[in-house]
Design an enzyme around this catalytic site. Structure first.
Site, PDB file in Angstrom:
ATOM      1  N   HIS A 134     -17.681 -64.696 -27.506  1.00  0.00           N
ATOM      2  CA  HIS A 134     -18.620 -63.562 -27.564  1.00  0.00           C
ATOM      3  C   HIS A 134     -17.954 -62.188 -27.491  1.00  0.00           C
ATOM      4  O   HIS A 134     -18.554 -61.186 -27.888  1.00  0.00           O
ATOM      5  CB  HIS A 134     -19.692 -63.682 -26.477  1.00  0.00           C
ATOM      6  CG  HIS A 134     -19.177 -63.830 -25.077  1.00  0.00           C
ATOM      7  ND1 HIS A 134     -18.395 -62.880 -24.459  1.00  0.00           N
ATOM      8  CD2 HIS A 134     -19.345 -64.819 -24.163  1.00  0.00           C
ATOM      9  CE1 HIS A 134     -18.118 -63.253 -23.232  1.00  0.00           C
ATOM     10  NE2 HIS A 134     -18.663 -64.450 -23.025  1.00  0.00           N
ATOM     11  N   HIS A 162     -20.159 -64.395 -31.535  1.00  0.00           N
ATOM     12  CA  HIS A 162     -21.514 -64.720 -31.091  1.00  0.00           C
ATOM     13  C   HIS A 162     -22.104 -63.514 -30.366  1.00  0.00           C
ATOM     14  O   HIS A 162     -21.425 -62.838 -29.598  1.00  0.00           O
ATOM     15  CB  HIS A 162     -21.492 -65.915 -30.144  1.00  0.00           C
ATOM     16  CG  HIS A 162     -21.176 -67.203 -30.815  1.00  0.00           C
ATOM     17  ND1 HIS A 162     -21.741 -68.401 -30.444  1.00  0.00           N
ATOM     18  CD2 HIS A 162     -20.368 -67.488 -31.852  1.00  0.00           C
ATOM     19  CE1 HIS A 162     -21.276 -69.378 -31.206  1.00  0.00           C
ATOM     20  NE2 HIS A 162     -20.434 -68.844 -32.079  1.00  0.00           N
TER      21      HIS A 162
END
Length: 242
Positions: free
Chosen positions: A58, A153
């Protein structure tokens, strides 16, 4: 009115039981299967660093999160936003586990007391595409959803992609033609079909002319020759035009 919330989270790691925490929440609202733009996107200061593997996924650093609110500071806003909605989540046990853990730490009731239902699109995809990869990226590729911006992400981006995936997965549930009548009308959503008496229709018969008949015979002769005289309909003569 059917209100659904497509939800995704990012976390410091894979296990809430081992102390990992929620650091991002992304929610996209659908009303009657249409995007409304009434989305919710929050980052949280988790008070701990992300696991290196999670950080590679992420890219959300502790430095970025240091001035963000803690989850408990935003619970009322989240609870009000999700109230009564049906949640749509990919691999729902993961996200629900982290959300319920945060609620438990804040001494709040579990999420099931807030929402109407939960749909797990991973379960849905496995039923529709058994034996195939059913990650969000795989489903985007399979269903023609553009995920070219998904280099890392992110909870909001992933929720937006999942909303498109969900609409495509459930498209067959829609009527081909939707009524514009009010939703409380007894005929709302019905497909209007005009009755048609086929007995009243007389179809014209077009007969072959001399040139077409000659061409037909030439083709039959060539077929008969190439098949060694095995053309079964060699003697068939189309009816000529009057």
């Amino acid at each position: 009115m059917s209100r659904q919330i497509v939800l995704d989270t990012e976390t410091t790691g894979l296990s809430a039981i081992d102390g990992d925490r929620l650091i991002e929440l992304g929610c996209v609202e659908l009303v009657n299967r249409k995007l409304t733009g009434n989305n919710l996107h929050l980052y949280f200061n988790a008070g701990r660093d992300s696991h290196p593997d999670a950080l590679r996924v992420h890219g959300i650093t502790t430095e970025f999160l240091k001035d963000k609110p803690r989850f408990e500071e935003k619970i009322d806003e989240i609870w009000e936003y999700l109230q009564g909605a049906e949640l749509i989540i990919h691999n729902a046990p993961f996200d629900l586990g982290f959300l319920n853990n945060e609620l438990k730490l804040a001494k709040r009731p579990p999420l099931k007391q807030c929402v109407a239902n939960v749909i797990d699109t991973l379960v849905m995809a496995k039923e529709m595409y058994p034996g195939k990869r059913n990650s969000l990226d795989s489903l985007c590729d399979r269903l023609g959803v553009d995920n070219s911006n998904r280099t890392l992400h992110g909870a909001l981006l992933d929720s937006e992609l999942l909303a498109d995936v969900y609409i495509n997965l459930t498209r067959g549930q829609d009527a081909l033609l939707m009524s514009e009548e009010p939703s409380d009308s007894p005929t709302a959503g019905a497909i209007a079909i005009s009755s048609l008496d086929l007995k009243s229709i007389k179809l014209p018969v077009l007969r072959a002319n001399e040139q077409e008949l000659g061409a037909h015979q030439d083709v039959l002769k060539q077929m008969d020759k190439s098949s060694g005289g095995k053309v079964a309909w060699h003697g068939f003569e189309p009816e000529a035009a009057a």
